[in-house]
Each structure stands twice: as C-alpha cells, then as structure tokens.
Design an enzyme around this catalytic site. Structure first.
Site, PDB file in Angstrom:
ATOM      1  N   ASP A 193      -4.639   0.442   1.977  1.00 26.87           N
ATOM      2  CA  ASP A 193      -5.111  -0.668   1.940  1.00 26.87           C
ATOM      3  C   ASP A 193      -6.811  -0.974   1.525  1.00 26.87           C
ATOM      4  OD1 ASP A 193      -2.887  -2.163   2.271  1.00 26.87           O
ATOM      5  OD2 ASP A 193      -3.015  -2.425   4.379  1.00 26.87           O
ATOM      6  N   SER A 208       0.968  -1.260   0.039  1.00 25.42           N
ATOM      7  CA  SER A 208       0.001   0.086  -0.024  1.00 25.42           C
ATOM      8  C   SER A 208       0.727   1.366   0.040  1.00 25.42           C
ATOM      9  CB  SER A 208      -0.939   0.052   1.186  1.00 25.42           C
ATOM     10  OG  SER A 208      -0.318  -0.036   2.474  1.00 25.42           O
ATOM     11  N   HIS A 209       2.175   1.036   0.246  1.00 27.11           N
ATOM     12  CA  HIS A 209       3.046   2.516   0.310  1.00 27.11           C
ATOM     13  C   HIS A 209       4.214   2.337  -0.342  1.00 27.11           C
ATOM     14  CE1 HIS A 209       0.278   3.022   3.407  1.00 27.11           C
ATOM     15  NE2 HIS A 209       0.404   4.392   3.242  1.00 27.11           N
TER      16      HIS A 209
END
Ligand code: NDP
Length: 334
Positions: A184, A43-44
C-alpha cells in the site's frame, strides 16, 4: 474491466512459467495472485506480478522448489521450502497438518527458507473452511522501525486469523503489524498520495506521512506504537527464531539486484475446536453470538466483510484495471 477468473489464472500462469517458474509453482502462485485480485486486495494481486518476475530473474528465489516436509512430533511439522515460495511449501504439507490437527487437536507448521509476496489470509482461510481455527504469521524485509528508532528492524510482519462461523463463510482478519503494508505504501507513492502523519519516519527519525520520505532512507512505523511493535517482535520470533529462518533485519535480498522478496519463514497454527467438545456449543455458534453483540454495539462490519462482498459480487470474473491487464499480456508476449 472484468475478465473471466479462469482466463486471468491461465494468463498469470503462462507469464510466470515464461520467466522460469515450474508448472507447479506457477499454478499455485497464479491462483494465489488471482484470488487476492478477485477479493479486492490491490496491493497483493496483479500489482505483484512484476516482483515475482524480477525476483526469479535475479536468481534469488527457486522457481522449481522441492519442499522437504519433516514430521518432527505429533503436533509439529517443519518444512524446508527449498528457497521457493511459502505457498508451495504449505501445499506440500497441508494434508499432514490437517491429519495432525484432527488427531491431536492442534498442529504447528513451521516453514523456513521461504519467500512470501502474497496476502496472508489465503494461507489460513482454507483451514477454517474445514472447521479449524488457524493463525498464520510471516516476517519479511526490515522496513519497520521500532518505537523511537529511525531505521527498519522489523518486517511489515502480517498476522492472519480465521475461524468458522455457523451462518456463513469463516471470519477472517489479516493485518500487517505496520501502519500500512509495504504494498500500500508503494501504491500511495506511485499515485502521489500523502498518508497520515506518523505512518512512518523519515531518515532522521521524524514522523512523516510522505511515502517518498519513508521509502527513501526512512522506515514505516508499527501500528499502535509499542503495542504493534511487540506483535512485530513476536512474529519475528515465531517465523525466524522458532523455525530456523532469518530475522527481517538479517535478510540479504538487497545484495542481489532485482530481488524483491525476503527469504524468511512462516508459521501456521491450526486448532481443531471440535476435539473433546461434543458437550460444548460449537465455535461457529459462539462466533455468531460475538458478531451479534458487536452489531448490537454499533459495529457495522466485521473484518473480512469487504473481502467476502467483493468475492460474492465478482462471480467467476475478476475486476482488473485495463492498464494492468495490458501490462500482463505484454509481459507474456515479451
Ligand atoms: P488492512 O488494514 O487493509 O486490513 C486489515 C484487516 O482489517 C482486514 O482483515 C480487514 O478486513 C479489516 N478491516 C479493515 N477495515 C475494517 C473496519 N472498518 N472494520 C473492521 N475490520 C476492518 O490490511 P493491511 O494493510 O494491514 O494488510 C494488507 C495486506 O497486506 C494483508 O493481506 C497482508 O497479509 C498483506 N501483507 C503481506 C506481507 C507479506 O510479506 N507477504 C507483508 C505485509 C502485509 P477486510 O478484508 O474485510 O477489509
């Protein structure tokens, strides 16, 4: 597919430069993004590149900031990030914070006028590698409803903690104060996955696990009800009230089409556990004692184990979804 780490960083750097980030900003952000991807932070990692591009194209973030570092007290450093990313401000202030933590035993880095799209553990890990205990907090966009509420007031407000261990890399945890991170949530929406009921609320305030209901007029919930909400509240105070930045609900990015970041603040607290502790057992040894007790009680993994394993297995390569890699190359060629 796997790509050499160096190639991923160079490619990211090239893309970020092409869209307006200065060489210094692009280097720091590319390194940050690639490291998160290497560590398995879907997610990052590369997932965020389009947001970095969209937000600079919108004019909301400064791609060539000159952070203003102020030495305000023996244990206190303030930084005006000049509307750039917090990682660039941290890089500018890091040596001073190290020195202060060494001399005083503790130092606080209070950053304002900054943006953050990354995984927060990367802001503390390096301090623990040098023997310090470090905590970081960042607030963001109001997408988390307080208990009983139906609209966002808090950001997903993560907190990261890092402490040295005697027998291995530091113990690090990094968690949003919401049920899941917004990244997410977006990944689940894109994949058409339902999340557990109560992950958030819909626009009428009813608990739901539908990412679409949460994203379309609803809000995420804090983890653990009122207890997570209090942590989110503390992070708002530390990152906005303390540093002179906006609370998540005051962020104005929605008024700028294309802006994908929040202009808020970040606070990092760095403690030198060696200060005055020559006759005490080392903190690294004490953490090993604690981890041993957890294992004896049946805990099979401590926070950070997944990340450390992913990092070890990756070597100097990064696992990347083939489509994401093609997208990145295409962004560079556009
Ligand atoms: P997770 O819930 O995935 O993980 C939280 C922590 O718990 C991690 O340290 C993880 O370690 C640990 N953990 C997970 N499962 C277990 C387990 N079974 N036993 C012990 N420890 C466990 O993270 P979040 O979804 O809350 O956050 C994801 C990321 O999003 C973070 O990096 C955060 O910084 C980032 N974020 C960034 C924001 C920003 O504004 N920049 C806003 C909100 C979030 P491990 O790494 O080993 O899995």
């Amino acid at each position: 597919m796997r790509q050499p780490e160096k190639l991923v960083i160079q490619t990211l750097e090239g893309v970020l430069r092409k869209y307006g980030y200065s060489a210094a900003s692009a280097r720091i952000l590319a390194q940050n993004c690639a490291t998160a991807q290497r560590d398995g932070s879907e997610s990052h990692g590369l997932f965020r590149v389009k947001d970095y591009i969209s937000t600079i194209k919108s004019g909301y973030v400064n791609g060539d900031p000159s952070p203003k570092v102020e030495d305000v007290a023996p244990g206190f450093v303030r930084v005006d990030a000049d509307n750039g990313f917090a990682q660039i401000a941290i890089s500018a202030a890091k040596d001073l914070v190290h020195r202060k933590a060494e001399v005083n035993g503790i130092a606080i880095l209070a950053i304002r006028n900054s943006h953050h799209l990354g995984a927060l553990y990367l802001d503390v890990e390096d301090f623990a590698d040098r023997g310090f205990v470090a905590l970081a907090f960042v607030n963001s966009i109001a997408v988390v409803a307080p208990p009983g509420g139906k609209s966002g007031v808090y950001g997903t407000n993560p907190l990261a903690f890092a402490v040295p261990r005697a027998k291995g890399p530091p113990l690090v945890f990094d968690q949003a104060s919401s049920t899941v991170s917004h990244g997410d949530l977006q990944v689940a929406a894109r994949e058409g996955r339902l999340l557990p009921d109560g992950t958030g609320v819909d626009k009428t305030g009813n608990p739901t696990g539908s990412p679409h209901a949460i994203l379309n007029g609803g809000a995420l919930s804090p983890f653990g009800g009122h207890k997570g909400a209090s942590i989110a509240l503390m992070i708002e105070v530390l990152c906005a009230g303390l540093v002179g930045a906006d609370f998540s609900y005051e962020v104005t990015s929605a008024e700028t089409p294309g802006a994908r970041t929040a202009r808020t603040g970040e606070t990092i607290i760095v403690i030198d556990p060696r200060k005055g502790a020559s006759r005490l057992p080392s903190i690294g040894e004490r953490v090993e004692d604690l981890v041993g007790a957890l294992a004896a009680a049946g805990q099979t993994r401590v926070p950070g184990d997944r990340r450390t394993r992913a990092r070890k297995e990756s070597g100097r390569y990064i696992d990347i979804d083939e489509e994401k890699w093609r997208d990145l190359i295409a962004l560079g060629a556009e």
